[in-house]
Design an enzyme around this catalytic site. Structure first.
Site, short mmCIF file in Angstrom:
data_model
loop_
_atom_site.label_atom_id
_atom_site.label_comp_id
_atom_site.label_asym_id
_atom_site.label_seq_id
_atom_site.Cartn_x
_atom_site.Cartn_y
_atom_site.Cartn_z
N SER A 79 0.83 -1.20 0.00
CA SER A 79 0.00 0.00 0.00
C SER A 79 0.86 1.25 0.00
O SER A 79 1.98 1.25 0.50
CB SER A 79 -0.91 0.04 1.22
N HIS A 82 -7.39 -3.18 5.18
CA HIS A 82 -6.81 -1.84 5.02
C HIS A 82 -7.60 -1.05 3.99
O HIS A 82 -7.97 0.10 4.23
CB HIS A 82 -5.33 -1.95 4.62
N ASN A 83 -7.86 -1.66 2.86
CA ASN A 83 -8.58 -0.94 1.81
C ASN A 83 -10.01 -0.62 2.22
O ASN A 83 -10.53 0.45 1.92
CB ASN A 83 -8.59 -1.75 0.51
N GLU A 114 -9.89 2.24 4.42
CA GLU A 114 -9.63 3.42 3.57
C GLU A 114 -10.97 3.94 2.99
O GLU A 114 -11.22 5.15 3.01
CB GLU A 114 -8.68 2.97 2.45
N LYS A 118 -4.51 -6.67 3.90
CA LYS A 118 -4.51 -5.57 2.91
C LYS A 118 -5.95 -5.23 2.51
O LYS A 118 -6.29 -4.05 2.32
CB LYS A 118 -3.68 -5.98 1.68
P1 NBP Z 1 -1.69 -2.69 -13.48
O1 NBP Z 1 -2.65 -3.26 -12.49
O2 NBP Z 1 -2.17 -1.71 -14.46
O3 NBP Z 1 -1.02 -3.92 -14.26
C1 NBP Z 1 -0.08 -3.69 -15.27
C2 NBP Z 1 0.87 -4.85 -15.41
O4 NBP Z 1 0.15 -6.08 -15.54
C3 NBP Z 1 1.71 -4.71 -16.65
O5 NBP Z 1 2.98 -5.24 -16.40
C4 NBP Z 1 0.96 -5.56 -17.66
O6 NBP Z 1 1.75 -6.03 -18.70
C5 NBP Z 1 0.54 -6.70 -16.77
N1 NBP Z 1 -0.55 -7.51 -17.31
C6 NBP Z 1 -1.84 -7.20 -17.54
BR1 NBP Z 1 -2.58 -5.54 -17.31
N2 NBP Z 1 -2.56 -8.22 -18.01
C7 NBP Z 1 -1.69 -9.22 -18.09
C8 NBP Z 1 -1.83 -10.57 -18.51
N3 NBP Z 1 -3.00 -11.06 -18.89
N4 NBP Z 1 -0.73 -11.35 -18.47
C9 NBP Z 1 0.44 -10.85 -18.06
N5 NBP Z 1 0.64 -9.58 -17.65
C10 NBP Z 1 -0.42 -8.79 -17.65
O7 NBP Z 1 -0.39 -2.09 -12.75
P2 NBP Z 1 -0.20 -1.33 -11.36
O8 NBP Z 1 -1.17 -0.21 -11.19
O9 NBP Z 1 1.25 -1.07 -11.28
O10 NBP Z 1 -0.59 -2.43 -10.27
C11 NBP Z 1 0.07 -3.68 -10.16
C12 NBP Z 1 -0.62 -4.47 -9.05
O11 NBP Z 1 -0.46 -3.75 -7.82
C13 NBP Z 1 -2.12 -4.65 -9.26
O12 NBP Z 1 -2.53 -5.87 -8.73
C14 NBP Z 1 -2.71 -3.53 -8.43
O13 NBP Z 1 -4.02 -3.80 -8.00
C15 NBP Z 1 -1.74 -3.48 -7.26
N6 NBP Z 1 -1.66 -2.18 -6.57
C16 NBP Z 1 -1.74 -1.02 -7.26
C17 NBP Z 1 -1.66 0.19 -6.59
C18 NBP Z 1 -1.73 1.50 -7.33
O14 NBP Z 1 -1.77 2.54 -6.65
N7 NBP Z 1 -1.72 1.50 -8.65
C19 NBP Z 1 -1.47 0.20 -5.20
C20 NBP Z 1 -1.35 -1.00 -4.53
C21 NBP Z 1 -1.45 -2.20 -5.22
P3 NBP Z 1 1.79 -5.22 -20.10
O15 NBP Z 1 2.75 -4.10 -19.89
O16 NBP Z 1 2.28 -6.23 -21.06
O17 NBP Z 1 0.40 -4.76 -20.38
#
Ligand code: NBP
Length: 484
Positions: free
Chosen positions: A130, A188-189, A192, A185
């Site tokens: 988080s 936590h959400n 939030e 987690k």
């Molecule tokens: P995203 O949730 O947008 O995921 C992007 C990544 O997933 C890219 O590397 C993409 O590859 C890959 N991907 C996808 Br989309 N579909 C895929 C598939 N079918 N097979 C393989 N790879 C795949 O990225 P993020 O916002 O950085 O979040 C990553 C994780 O962390 C998520 O689970 C999210 O819920 C969690 N999270 C996010 C936050 C936040 O603030 N954003 C906070 C805490 C936790 P590509 O580049 O080839 O499309």
């Protein structure tokens, strides 16, 4: 010999990239991979240039670039992508290697995956992360769970990159087996969601019943952030309210009032229903987002349905003092409910959770970080077996001192027709929880009347059940299977 990496990370989106940079800045060498392989070179040639980051272009190459036991962290979209990567990684890894999922996975998936990965001779970690983009880069709150044997191998990396509280304690510690980290987690959400909704309700009543502008409300949040309510969410609310659009007017006033959600709040409410634990505040916050999304219906209804005439409260400063206390009391209820739910989940899923330790994990780095969490840690230090936060002397005393203000705020909102679902449900929970006798006696009578469901009596021992033939022609047979 070519240098090997301490850890591998798959998924170079916003969270993955920033976590890699964070690990690297703490002295770890990181190998990276992404489904769309061009992003690997874009990263190693861009933000990752000149750093101890090894770009790889296949999973085989990634596995070959790691020191043993190999640790591969997934930061990809939750769901199928995680299962697909696990399938592809298993044949490339050796017994004792570790797969880590840092995405927002649903805890039942993590329970299933831990079992599956362990059955293939590997170890598994499902960790909550988080703090968003900035947290990932500068220090997130990390909530790891899964195979206990994996923890000693990742502990130093995780605790180095995590946020630290004032005394240097990292906001990261082992949470428990299989899905425990992702469960915590999820809570936590959910919390939030509750915190955000409570802040929005305070904002709404300041607007509606005190007639305050965004910049006047900004000053109130600024003041509140200097007191017991000090927290990241109050701080960003203060800044949002001061933010001006290009025309110099507050941007917040121009944002459409329909909220989005990604499902973790809903998961928390569903879990509370599954476990039979009242989680009314967070659930109201989830429904509040749903109601906000019904924009067209609300617009139409606003033309047909009327409420009380709008009245501006005269003693503004006194009301603001009440509101601050009402917000704090409601927040206590929200965390109380979340902690009661965690305790029920720990029993159901056989986790041994450290409740004070969890408060400490959230004390820095994450979205709900606040001074308040220190109070929760203190409560569990006083009594590790505490079953309900309201029974802790500090929270009991605070609620007692806030009660009159809280009731004035909720009744003022009701009389003025201002929507405050979370603040009022919090007060209702408090009044219900402190009631030795609720009207469920009548409810049991109703169930017995129409369905012969039986009831227990106040003048007989618990566990003895009675049925009454209420109408004289209903018969004496009790139901054993019909459930209402
Ligand atoms: P995203 O949730 O947008 O995921 C992007 C990544 O997933 C890219 O590397 C993409 O590859 C890959 N991907 C996808 Br989309 N579909 C895929 C598939 N079918 N097979 C393989 N790879 C795949 O990225 P993020 O916002 O950085 O979040 C990553 C994780 O962390 C998520 O689970 C999210 O819920 C969690 N999270 C996010 C936050 C936040 O603030 N954003 C906070 C805490 C936790 P590509 O580049 O080839 O499309």
């Amino acid at each position: 010999m070519e240098q090997k990496a301490d850890i591998g990370l798959i998924g170079l989106a916003v969270m993955g990239e920033n976590l890699v940079l964070n690990m690297e800045s703490h002295g770890f060498t990181v190998a990276v991979y992404n489904r769309t392989v061009e992003k690997v070179d874009a990263f190693t040639g861009g933000r990752g240039r000149g750093k101890k980051i090894i770009g790889t272009h296949s999973l085989q190459e990634l596995a070959g670039a790691l020191k043993g036991p190999r640790k591969v962290m997934l930061m990809v979209k939750a769901g199928k992508a995680v299962d697909d990567f696990i399938e592809q990684l298993i044949p490339l890894l050796s017994p004792g290697d570790i797969i880590i999922d840092g995405g927002n996975s649903h805890f039942p998936d993590t329970i299933r995956r831990t079992k599956y990965v362990e059955s293939r001779g590997l170890l598994y970690i499902g960790t909550g992360v988080s703090g968003g983009e900035e947290g990932a880069l500068k220090g997130p709150s990390l909530m790891p769970g899964g195979s206990p044997a994996a923890w000693p191998h990742v502990k130093s990396i995780f605790q180095s990159i995590a946020a630290k509280v004032e005394d240097g304690t990292p906001c990261c510690d082992w949470v428990g087996e299989n899905g425990a980290g992702h469960y915590v987690k999820m809570i936590h959400n959910g919390i939030e969601y509750g915190d955000m909704q409570l802040i929005c309700e305070a904002y709404q009543i300041m607007k509606e019943s005190l007639g305050m502008s965004a910049s006047a409300i900004h000053k109130v949040f600024k003041r509140w952030n200097e007191g017991e309510l000090n927290s990241y969410l109050i701080e960003i609310t203060r800044d949002i309210l001061a933010y001006k659009d290009t025309d110099g007017k507050p941007l917040v006033d121009k944002i459409l009032d329909t909220a989005g959600q990604k499902g973790t709040g809903k998961w928390t409410s569903v879990s509370s229903l599954d476990l039979g634990v009242p989680l009314t505040l967070i659930s109201e916050a989830v429904y509040a987002r749903c109601l906000s999304a019904m924009k067209d219906e609300r617009m139409a209804a606003s033309k047909v349905l009327s409420g009380p005439k709008k009245k501006i409260i005269k003693n503004k400063e006194a009301f603001l003092r009440d509101l601050e206390k009402a917000l704090y009391a409601s927040k206590i209820i929200s965390y109380t409910q979340g902690y009661v739910l965690m305790r029920a989940a720990a029993e159901e899923y056989k986790w041994s959770l450290n409740y004070g330790g969890i408060a400490l994990l959230w004390r820095g780095g994450c979205i709900i970080r606040s001074v308040f969490l220190g109070r929760i840690k203190d409560a569990f230090d006083r009594n590790p077996q505490l079953s309900n936060l309201l029974l802790d002397p500090f929270f009991k005393d605070t609620i007692e001192k806030s009660q009159k203000s809280w009731r004035r705020v909720v009744s003022t909102a009701a009389l003025n027709g201002v929507w405050m679902p979370s603040c009022s449900t919090a007060l209702n929970y408090f009044d219900g929880f402190r009631s030795a006798r609720l009207p469920a006696n009548l409810l049991q009578a109703q169930r017995d009347f129409f369905g012969a469901h039986q009831y227990e009596r106040v003048d007989k021992p618990r566990g003895e059940f009675f049925h009454t033939n209420w109408t004289g022609h209903g018969g004496e047979t009790a139901s054993s299977s019909y459930i209402v």
